[in-house]
Design a protein around this motif. Structure first.
Motif, PDB file in Angstrom:
ATOM      1  N   VAL A  77       9.718  -7.183 -15.927  1.00  0.00           N
ATOM      2  CA  VAL A  77       9.794  -5.505 -15.296  1.00  0.00           C
ATOM      3  C   VAL A  77       9.299  -5.602 -13.840  1.00  0.00           C
ATOM      4  CG1 VAL A  77       9.898  -4.735 -17.830  1.00  0.00           C
ATOM      5  CG2 VAL A  77       7.766  -5.005 -16.381  1.00  0.00           C
ATOM      6  N   ASN A  78       9.749  -4.630 -13.116  1.00  0.00           N
ATOM      7  CA  ASN A  78       9.447  -4.496 -11.902  1.00  0.00           C
ATOM      8  C   ASN A  78       7.728  -3.949 -11.756  1.00  0.00           C
ATOM      9  OD1 ASN A  78      11.684  -4.618 -10.928  1.00  0.00           O
ATOM     10  ND2 ASN A  78      12.314  -2.438 -10.481  1.00  0.00           N
ATOM     11  N   GLY A  79       7.121  -4.367 -10.949  1.00  0.00           N
ATOM     12  CA  GLY A  79       5.818  -4.195 -10.813  1.00  0.00           C
ATOM     13  C   GLY A  79       4.935  -5.042  -9.864  1.00  0.00           C
ATOM     14  N   VAL A  80       3.590  -5.047 -10.050  1.00  0.00           N
ATOM     15  CA  VAL A  80       2.789  -5.817  -9.408  1.00  0.00           C
ATOM     16  C   VAL A  80       2.407  -7.134 -10.371  1.00  0.00           C
ATOM     17  CG1 VAL A  80       0.369  -6.051  -8.319  1.00  0.00           C
ATOM     18  CG2 VAL A  80       1.770  -3.959  -8.106  1.00  0.00           C
ATOM     19  N   TYR A  81       2.134  -8.470  -9.683  1.00  0.00           N
ATOM     20  CA  TYR A  81       2.056  -9.516 -10.598  1.00  0.00           C
ATOM     21  C   TYR A  81       0.982 -10.186  -9.735  1.00  0.00           C
ATOM     22  CZ  TYR A  81       5.583  -8.348 -13.881  1.00  0.00           C
ATOM     23  OH  TYR A  81       6.567  -7.770 -14.489  1.00  0.00           O
ATOM     24  N   PHE A  82       0.329 -11.269 -10.141  1.00  0.00           N
ATOM     25  CA  PHE A  82      -0.928 -11.972  -9.623  1.00  0.00           C
ATOM     26  C   PHE A  82      -0.258 -13.632  -9.852  1.00  0.00           C
ATOM     27  CE2 PHE A  82      -2.776  -8.105 -10.767  1.00  0.00           C
ATOM     28  CZ  PHE A  82      -3.399  -7.816  -9.742  1.00  0.00           C
ATOM     29  N   CYS A  83      -0.692 -14.249  -8.804  1.00  0.00           N
ATOM     30  CA  CYS A  83      -0.463 -15.651  -8.984  1.00  0.00           C
ATOM     31  C   CYS A  83      -1.673 -16.364  -8.526  1.00  0.00           C
ATOM     32  CB  CYS A  83       0.700 -16.236  -7.928  1.00  0.00           C
ATOM     33  SG  CYS A  83       0.961 -17.968  -7.809  1.00  0.00           S
ATOM     34  N   THR A  84      -1.996 -17.289  -9.602  1.00  0.00           N
ATOM     35  CA  THR A  84      -3.304 -18.103  -9.290  1.00  0.00           C
ATOM     36  C   THR A  84      -2.784 -19.618  -9.128  1.00  0.00           C
ATOM     37  OG1 THR A  84      -4.542 -16.390 -10.607  1.00  0.00           O
ATOM     38  CG2 THR A  84      -5.365 -18.890 -10.168  1.00  0.00           C
ATOM     39  N   LEU A  85      -3.298 -20.340  -8.142  1.00  0.00           N
ATOM     40  CA  LEU A  85      -3.115 -21.651  -7.812  1.00  0.00           C
ATOM     41  C   LEU A  85      -4.533 -22.319  -7.872  1.00  0.00           C
ATOM     42  CD1 LEU A  85      -1.723 -24.146  -6.313  1.00  0.00           C
ATOM     43  CD2 LEU A  85      -3.168 -23.221  -4.022  1.00  0.00           C
ATOM     44  N   ILE A  86      -4.234 -23.252  -8.981  1.00  0.00           N
ATOM     45  CA  ILE A  86      -5.388 -24.332  -9.613  1.00  0.00           C
ATOM     46  C   ILE A  86      -5.181 -25.592  -9.263  1.00  0.00           C
ATOM     47  CG2 ILE A  86      -6.554 -25.182 -11.404  1.00  0.00           C
ATOM     48  CD1 ILE A  86      -6.004 -22.439 -12.681  1.00  0.00           C
ATOM     49  N   ALA A  87      -6.022 -26.382  -8.251  1.00  0.00           N
ATOM     50  CA  ALA A  87      -5.728 -27.751  -7.745  1.00  0.00           C
ATOM     51  C   ALA A  87      -6.969 -28.487  -7.507  1.00  0.00           C
ATOM     52  CB  ALA A  87      -4.901 -27.632  -6.531  1.00  0.00           C
ATOM     53  N   ASP A  88      -7.556 -29.332  -8.510  1.00  0.00           N
ATOM     54  CA  ASP A  88      -8.541 -30.135  -8.486  1.00  0.00           C
ATOM     55  C   ASP A  88      -9.787 -29.447  -8.067  1.00  0.00           C
ATOM     56  OD1 ASP A  88      -9.869 -32.495  -8.321  1.00  0.00           O
ATOM     57  OD2 ASP A  88      -9.959 -32.666  -5.977  1.00  0.00           O
ATOM     58  N   GLY A  89      -9.904 -28.236  -9.061  1.00  0.00           N
ATOM     59  CA  GLY A  89     -11.145 -27.159  -8.739  1.00  0.00           C
ATOM     60  C   GLY A  89     -11.129 -26.211  -7.996  1.00  0.00           C
ATOM     61  N   PHE A  90     -10.055 -26.078  -7.050  1.00  0.00           N
ATOM     62  CA  PHE A  90      -9.902 -24.982  -6.168  1.00  0.00           C
ATOM     63  C   PHE A  90      -9.109 -23.998  -6.809  1.00  0.00           C
ATOM     64  CE2 PHE A  90      -8.981 -22.845  -2.087  1.00  0.00           C
ATOM     65  CZ  PHE A  90      -7.753 -22.296  -2.339  1.00  0.00           C
ATOM     66  N   SER A  91      -9.299 -22.628  -6.619  1.00  0.00           N
ATOM     67  CA  SER A  91      -8.787 -21.726  -7.234  1.00  0.00           C
ATOM     68  C   SER A  91      -8.429 -20.291  -6.335  1.00  0.00           C
ATOM     69  CB  SER A  91      -9.385 -21.123  -8.539  1.00  0.00           C
ATOM     70  OG  SER A  91      -8.720 -19.911  -9.042  1.00  0.00           O
ATOM     71  N   ALA A  92      -7.273 -19.873  -6.164  1.00  0.00           N
ATOM     72  CA  ALA A  92      -7.026 -18.921  -5.279  1.00  0.00           C
ATOM     73  C   ALA A  92      -5.698 -17.915  -6.072  1.00  0.00           C
ATOM     74  CB  ALA A  92      -6.762 -19.085  -3.882  1.00  0.00           C
ATOM     75  N   THR A  93      -6.131 -16.678  -5.957  1.00  0.00           N
ATOM     76  CA  THR A  93      -5.077 -15.522  -6.387  1.00  0.00           C
ATOM     77  C   THR A  93      -4.588 -14.555  -5.475  1.00  0.00           C
ATOM     78  OG1 THR A  93      -6.223 -15.733  -8.445  1.00  0.00           O
ATOM     79  CG2 THR A  93      -4.698 -13.832  -8.139  1.00  0.00           C
ATOM     80  N   GLY A  94      -3.264 -14.393  -5.589  1.00  0.00           N
ATOM     81  CA  GLY A  94      -2.713 -13.383  -4.525  1.00  0.00           C
ATOM     82  C   GLY A  94      -1.649 -12.459  -5.352  1.00  0.00           C
ATOM     83  N   LYS A  95      -1.483 -11.302  -4.745  1.00  0.00           N
ATOM     84  CA  LYS A  95      -0.595 -10.464  -5.298  1.00  0.00           C
ATOM     85  C   LYS A  95       0.881 -10.619  -5.044  1.00  0.00           C
ATOM     86  CE  LYS A  95      -3.769  -6.333  -5.252  1.00  0.00           C
ATOM     87  NZ  LYS A  95      -3.986  -5.083  -4.779  1.00  0.00           N
ATOM     88  N   MET A  96       1.956 -10.134  -5.941  1.00  0.00           N
ATOM     89  CA  MET A  96       3.201 -10.225  -5.606  1.00  0.00           C
ATOM     90  C   MET A  96       3.970  -9.110  -6.162  1.00  0.00           C
ATOM     91  SD  MET A  96       4.110 -14.151  -6.775  1.00  0.00           S
ATOM     92  CE  MET A  96       3.777 -13.952  -8.357  1.00  0.00           C
ATOM     93  N   LEU A  97       4.866  -8.716  -5.399  1.00  0.00           N
ATOM     94  CA  LEU A  97       5.572  -7.244  -6.006  1.00  0.00           C
ATOM     95  C   LEU A  97       6.861  -7.428  -6.403  1.00  0.00           C
ATOM     96  CD1 LEU A  97       5.383  -4.212  -6.536  1.00  0.00           C
ATOM     97  CD2 LEU A  97       5.710  -3.870  -3.884  1.00  0.00           C
ATOM     98  N   ILE A  98       7.408  -7.031  -7.628  1.00  0.00           N
ATOM     99  CA  ILE A  98       8.843  -7.140  -7.798  1.00  0.00           C
ATOM    100  C   ILE A  98       9.326  -5.730  -7.671  1.00  0.00           C
ATOM    101  CG2 ILE A  98      10.664  -7.575  -9.700  1.00  0.00           C
ATOM    102  CD1 ILE A  98       9.036  -9.644 -10.756  1.00  0.00           C
ATOM    103  N   GLY A  99      10.247  -5.525  -6.927  1.00  0.00           N
ATOM    104  CA  GLY A  99      10.832  -4.395  -6.653  1.00  0.00           C
ATOM    105  C   GLY A  99      12.263  -4.143  -6.766  1.00  0.00           C
ATOM    106  N   LYS A 100      13.040  -3.035  -6.720  1.00  0.00           N
ATOM    107  CA  LYS A 100      14.643  -2.892  -6.927  1.00  0.00           C
ATOM    108  C   LYS A 100      15.070  -3.659  -5.874  1.00  0.00           C
ATOM    109  CE  LYS A 100      13.823   1.380  -9.546  1.00  0.00           C
ATOM    110  NZ  LYS A 100      14.446   3.111  -9.440  1.00  0.00           N
TER     111      LYS A 100
END
Length: 764
Positions: A741-764
């Motif tokens: 469904v539409n809304g805000v989602y988060f994406c987390t990258l994990i690579a050899d102990g590294f981790s970072a998260t960012g926002k994504m938005l699904i809209g119409k």
């Protein structure tokens, strides 16, 4: 206000060009200076325009040379470039075979078709403002800043006469149709008449006035001389413009044409003599057409932005061309109806910046009317015009890392934020008490830093438009600001009476260090990719670049070689090379670790306002006040095969060679970048880069923290995964294959102990 921003993306405005398949127009590679591989923009208009007598070509004098256009199709046919001086005047010979061009230091003749240099005529001192051929093509006249007119044998290339008498710059020369008389218009507010055969003065027309000089033109029958009064150096609104007409048999003044709101910058007769065109000077943006049989105005042509530099009729009299050196446009008009036919593209845009964004490289330009334009730098297509109450931006623009927001600082004390997709104004940041001289976005795009003439550094929350805090330690205006790549530290450079660089803790506003060493204003500051080194550029009467340890504030090195103030600096992606651009019109490359000067690139005809590297480090981009942006091949000087690293050995700063593979590119750190497009529906790409080999997983979560989708990328080698064929792809579906469904989602990258998260938005 948009809420989607991502961490770990450098703010450094860069432009990626491997020159794949090239640009939309072949002319981007015409007449390039040594070391350059492409040019964007055709240069600002610096002189007059002229039709060839055969009606086939239209010549335009610009900062980088003479552009030739097909007069019927308006397509570019040639560029006659000279990389040591801009062109100030141009004229065709009677048979269209020769092109005379006036430069700062000489008058040169070129083959009108091939652009081959034929000969150089020397004698003038300073700019050659005007040139004209006699109707038989035998005699050439030129006038210049040295207050003289010179007559030349165009075939032999020898001087015939030097005509002296004017007391200021000579702005125009015109032969009578029979070639016997020459008229010259000057900033001394007179028109002088000369016997071409003897070089003797015949008569002087005009009257004393503080409003400037005259531009002269003969009617085709030779019976009338028209003089347009300009306002050179007036600097304020001038009286209503006048065009004076004289009878050439008696040299009596017979009529004055009025209608322009201010001064008149130029005049030209049609070939049949039935029409006269005039162009407005300061505070008048019109071209006017007059019926010479009744001396009444027939049309007012509106479209330019002040100061019409030149007007010219096509030989058949059907088309009128007008050039404005204020907005750098050439417009074509139907001479019978006054209808606008065409505008020659490429001369109007002033380069502000380049940005390499997730969806491709963007060229940011601005115009004198204070509009901002975004272009696709690969195809040359126009993306978006940002118009409205922008204010005088003066080159101060910045893009968020995702390219969705453009910030413009202005002399009207405001900072405006614009949506680059819609061109709509998002927010006005109001708080500075003087002009905004510097702006920069943080790497995550959440924060904007600004510096003004009020001596304040201000930090703003980009989402809310609210000021976070301000700091006032500088003792003069703030001329430059830059965030460190991790967004933790802010550097600010002071203007002439301050001369310091100050480092701040972004989170608290606490001052960390004061760096002193420049003898004038600090025009540019930039952090190295590893955050450890800061480079600063010296402004007026300084001309140096200083390198600093960004952690301790220790002065590391001084780079000297520019002969005028340094306006911009940029590190290569690996930090081993520094580029600088200067008011001396050169771009220089330096070895960061040894201080060695590596290369000087020459070819700009104006001060260099910005420099930036492509992400792969193979291309250097420089934008100039001459209205062009040049792309330089720097692969030999910034190769990935031998990268230098700074190490402290026994308390001594030393450079150590590291052997790395040339392909793929090895980033300095692992990072997650903003997805594109964002917002999206139904698919998006998620770019990232790896510092070392790793098993890569990207996890998509909803607002409650539940896992929606896991993207297993497998074991991957070090490199940059940004393009659509390398970045992670999400089709907007969950693990069960259902559309989310539409809304805000988060994406987390994990690579050899590294981790970072960012926002994504699904809209119409």
């Amino acid at each position: 206000m948009r809420k989607s921003r991502f961490l770990k993306l450098s703010f450094l405005i860069v432009f990626s060009l491997a020159l794949r398949a090239g640009f939309a127009q072949d002319y981007t590679r015409w007449g390039l200076p040594g070391g350059a591989k492409a040019r964007l923009g055709k240069g600002a208009i610096s002189g007059n325009i002229a039709y060839s007598p055969d009606g086939r070509r239209l010549a335009v004098a610009t900062n980088i040379g003479i552009w030739l256009y097909d007069a019927s199709t308006y397509a570019e046919t040639n560029l006659i470039a000279r990389h040591t001086s801009r062109a100030y005047s141009v004229a065709f010979s009677h048979d269209s075979s020769l092109l005379a061009v006036g430069y700062y230091d000489s008058l040169r003749l070129w083959d009108g078709g091939t652009g081959k240099h034929e000969r150089t005529l020397e004698g003038h001192v300073g700019r050659v403002h005007c040139v004209a051929f006699s109707s038989d093509g035998i005699t050439l006249a030129s006038g210049g800043r040295d207050k003289t007119i010179r007559l030349w044998d165009a075939r032999a290339g020898v001087s015939l006469h030097t005509l002296e008498g004017h007391t200021d710059d000579v702005r125009s020369v015109a032969f009578s149709p029979d070639g016997i008389t020459l008229a010259s218009g000057s900033d001394d507010d007179t028109i002088r008449l000369w016997d071409v055969r003897t070089g003797e003065a015949i008569h002087t027309l005009g009257e004393a006035s503080r409003w400037g000089g005259y531009m002269a033109a003969f009617s085709p029958d030779g019976l009338t001389l028209a003089g347009a009064r300009d306002s050179s150096g007036a600097g304020e609104p001038s009286p209503p413009g006048e065009i004076k007409l004289w009878d050439t048999r008696t040299w009596e003044h017979v009529q004055t044409l009025q209608g322009h709101k201010a001064t008149v910058g130029c005049v030209a007769f049609s070939s049949d003599g039935n029409a006269l065109a005039s162009g407005g000077g300061w505070y008048d943006d019109t071209v006017r057409l007059w019926d010479t049989r009744t001396w009444t105005q027939t049309h007012t042509l509106v479209g330019s932005s002040r100061w019409i530099e030149s007007v010219a009729f096509s030989p058949d009299g059907l088309t009128l061309a007008s050039a404005s050196d204020h907005d750098d446009t050439v417009r074509l008009w139907d001479a019978r109806t006054g209808e606008h036919l065409h505008t020659l593209e490429g001369h109007a845009d002033y380069p502000r910046a380049f940005a390499y964004l997730p969806d491709g490289p963007v060229h940011v330009t601005g115009r004198i009317d204070n509009s901002i334009h975004l272009w696709d730098a690969h195809s040359g297509t126009h993306r978006r015009a940002i118009v409205g109450n922008i204010g005088w931006v003066g080159g101060r623009v910045a893009l968020t890392p995702d390219g969705l927001t453009l910030a413009c600082g202005s002399r009207d004390l405001m900072i405006r934020l614009w949506d680059t997709r819609s061109g709509e104004l998002i927010e006005i940041l109001n708080g500075h008490k003087a002009s905004v001289g510097a702006i920069a976005f943080s790497p995550d795009g959440f924060t904007l830093a600004s510096g003004g003439g009020d001596k304040l550094v201000r930090l703003w929350d980009v989402q809310s438009g609210k000021q976070l805090y301000s700091v006032r330690e500088h003792t003069d205006g703030v001329s430059s600001v830059a965030f460190s790549p991790d967004g933790v530290t802010l550097a600010s450079g002071g203007a002439s009476d301050d001369k310091t660089i100050r480092l701040w803790d972004v989170r608290t506003g606490r001052q960390l260090h004061i760096l002193e060493g420049h003898s004038a204003s600090v025009s540019s500051v930039v952090f190295s990719p590893d955050r450890n080194t800061l480079a600063s550029a010296g402004g007026y009467r300084d001309d140096t670049i200083l390198l600093w340890d960004a952690r301790t504030g220790e002065h590391l090195a001084t780079l000297a070689g520019h002969t005028a103030s340094v306006d911009c600096v940029a590190f290569s992606p690996h930090g081993s090379t520094l580029a600088s651009g200067s008011y001396d019109r050169t771009v220089r490359l330096w070895d960061v670790f040894t201080g060695e000067h590596l290369q000087t690139f020459e070819g700009h005809m104006g001060s260099v306002r910005f420099v930036t590297f492509s992400p792969d480090g193979t291309t250097l981009v420089s934008g100039s006040g001459d209205g062009t942006t040049l792309l330089w091949d720097v692969r030999r000087l910034t190769t990935w095969g031998e990268i230098k690293r700074l190490e402290i050995v026994g308390g001594t700063r030393q450079s150590v060679e590291l052997s790395l593979p040339a392909v793929p590119i090895i980033p300095m750190e692992t990072a997650l970048f903003p997805n594109y497009p964002n917002p999206f529906n139904p698919e998006t790409w998620i770019p990232y880069q790896l510092r070392k080999p790793a098993d890569v997983t990207l996890t998509i979560l909803n607002m409650t923290g539940q896992i929606v989708r896991t993207l297993e990328m497998g074991h991957q080698f070090p490199g940059v995964y940004r393009s659509r064929d390398r970045a992670a792809y999400w089709d907007g579906r969950n693990q069960q294959g259902e559309m989310v469904v539409n809304g805000v989602y988060f994406c987390t990258l994990i690579a050899d102990g590294f981790s970072a998260t960012g926002k994504m938005l699904i809209g119409k």
